[in-house]
Design a protein around this motif. Structure first.
Motif, PDB file in Angstrom:
ATOM      1  N   GLU A   1       6.780  33.301 -13.998  1.00  0.00           N
ATOM      2  CA  GLU A   1       7.306  34.312 -14.931  1.00  0.00           C
ATOM      3  C   GLU A   1       8.342  35.181 -14.218  1.00  0.00           C
ATOM      4  N   ARG A   2       9.477  35.399 -14.891  1.00  0.00           N
ATOM      5  CA  ARG A   2      10.550  36.195 -14.285  1.00  0.00           C
ATOM      6  C   ARG A   2      11.004  37.357 -15.161  1.00  0.00           C
ATOM      7  N   ASN A   3      10.362  37.578 -16.281  1.00  0.00           N
ATOM      8  CA  ASN A   3      10.728  38.670 -17.182  1.00  0.00           C
ATOM      9  C   ASN A   3       9.909  39.901 -16.811  1.00  0.00           C
ATOM     10  N   ALA A   4      10.588  40.986 -16.432  1.00  0.00           N
ATOM     11  CA  ALA A   4       9.895  42.201 -15.981  1.00  0.00           C
ATOM     12  C   ALA A   4       8.965  42.766 -17.042  1.00  0.00           C
ATOM     13  N   ALA A   5       9.400  42.760 -18.288  1.00  0.00           N
ATOM     14  CA  ALA A   5       8.561  43.300 -19.368  1.00  0.00           C
ATOM     15  C   ALA A   5       7.295  42.472 -19.540  1.00  0.00           C
ATOM     16  N   ASP A   6       7.417  41.156 -19.413  1.00  0.00           N
ATOM     17  CA  ASP A   6       6.234  40.296 -19.523  1.00  0.00           C
ATOM     18  C   ASP A   6       5.303  40.491 -18.338  1.00  0.00           C
ATOM     19  N   LEU A   7       5.857  40.616 -17.133  1.00  0.00           N
ATOM     20  CA  LEU A   7       5.030  40.875 -15.956  1.00  0.00           C
ATOM     21  C   LEU A   7       4.259  42.181 -16.123  1.00  0.00           C
ATOM     22  N   GLN A   8       4.932  43.208 -16.609  1.00  0.00           N
ATOM     23  CA  GLN A   8       4.294  44.503 -16.831  1.00  0.00           C
ATOM     24  C   GLN A   8       3.200  44.398 -17.888  1.00  0.00           C
ATOM     25  N   ARG A   9       3.513  43.765 -18.999  1.00  0.00           N
ATOM     26  CA  ARG A   9       2.554  43.646 -20.107  1.00  0.00           C
ATOM     27  C   ARG A   9       1.304  42.880 -19.679  1.00  0.00           C
ATOM     28  N   ILE A  10       1.494  41.769 -18.992  1.00  0.00           N
ATOM     29  CA  ILE A  10       0.351  40.966 -18.548  1.00  0.00           C
ATOM     30  C   ILE A  10      -0.507  41.760 -17.567  1.00  0.00           C
ATOM     31  N   ALA A  11       0.128  42.453 -16.630  1.00  0.00           N
ATOM     32  CA  ALA A  11      -0.619  43.245 -15.647  1.00  0.00           C
ATOM     33  C   ALA A  11      -1.437  44.334 -16.327  1.00  0.00           C
ATOM     34  N   LEU A  12      -0.842  45.014 -17.288  1.00  0.00           N
ATOM     35  CA  LEU A  12      -1.570  46.078 -17.997  1.00  0.00           C
ATOM     36  C   LEU A  12      -2.716  45.502 -18.831  1.00  0.00           C
ATOM     37  N   MET A  13      -2.508  44.332 -19.416  1.00  0.00           N
ATOM     38  CA  MET A  13      -3.590  43.698 -20.180  1.00  0.00           C
ATOM     39  C   MET A  13      -4.734  43.304 -19.255  1.00  0.00           C
ATOM     40  N   GLU A  14      -4.411  42.759 -18.081  1.00  0.00           N
ATOM     41  CA  GLU A  14      -5.462  42.403 -17.123  1.00  0.00           C
ATOM     42  C   GLU A  14      -6.219  43.640 -16.657  1.00  0.00           C
ATOM     43  N   LEU A  15      -5.515  44.735 -16.462  1.00  0.00           N
ATOM     44  CA  LEU A  15      -6.174  45.974 -16.054  1.00  0.00           C
ATOM     45  C   LEU A  15      -7.188  46.422 -17.103  1.00  0.00           C
TER      46      LEU A  15
END
Length: 72
Positions: A52-66
């Motif tokens: 994954e290289r999209n910053a918004a997707d990286l952020q969203r996935i990380a927050l969902m995992e949290l």
């Protein structure tokens, strides 16, 4: 932190991951716990490592995992 010693990213990808982590941390309510930052960082490293290289997707996935981490 989990072992990411075999991970290798270009400077462009590191900049994307850094932006995603900073945005994710900034979206959390104060006080931000170091364990939350570690969880977000691990998620971003893992997800970027998967391609994954999209910053918004990286952020969203990380927050969902949290949100999925059981609270003590």
């Amino acid at each position: 932190m989990k072992n990411f010693s075999n991970a290798s990213f270009s400077p462009d990808v590191i900049a994307i991951m850094t932006g995603a982590l900073e945005a994710a941390v900034a979206s959390l309510p104060e006080p931000v716990h170091s364990s939350h930052v570690t969880t977000l960082a691990e998620s971003i490293l893992r997800t970027a490592g998967a391609g994954e290289r999209n910053a918004a997707d990286l952020q969203r996935i990380a927050l969902m995992e949290l949100q999925l981490i059981p609270r003590a």
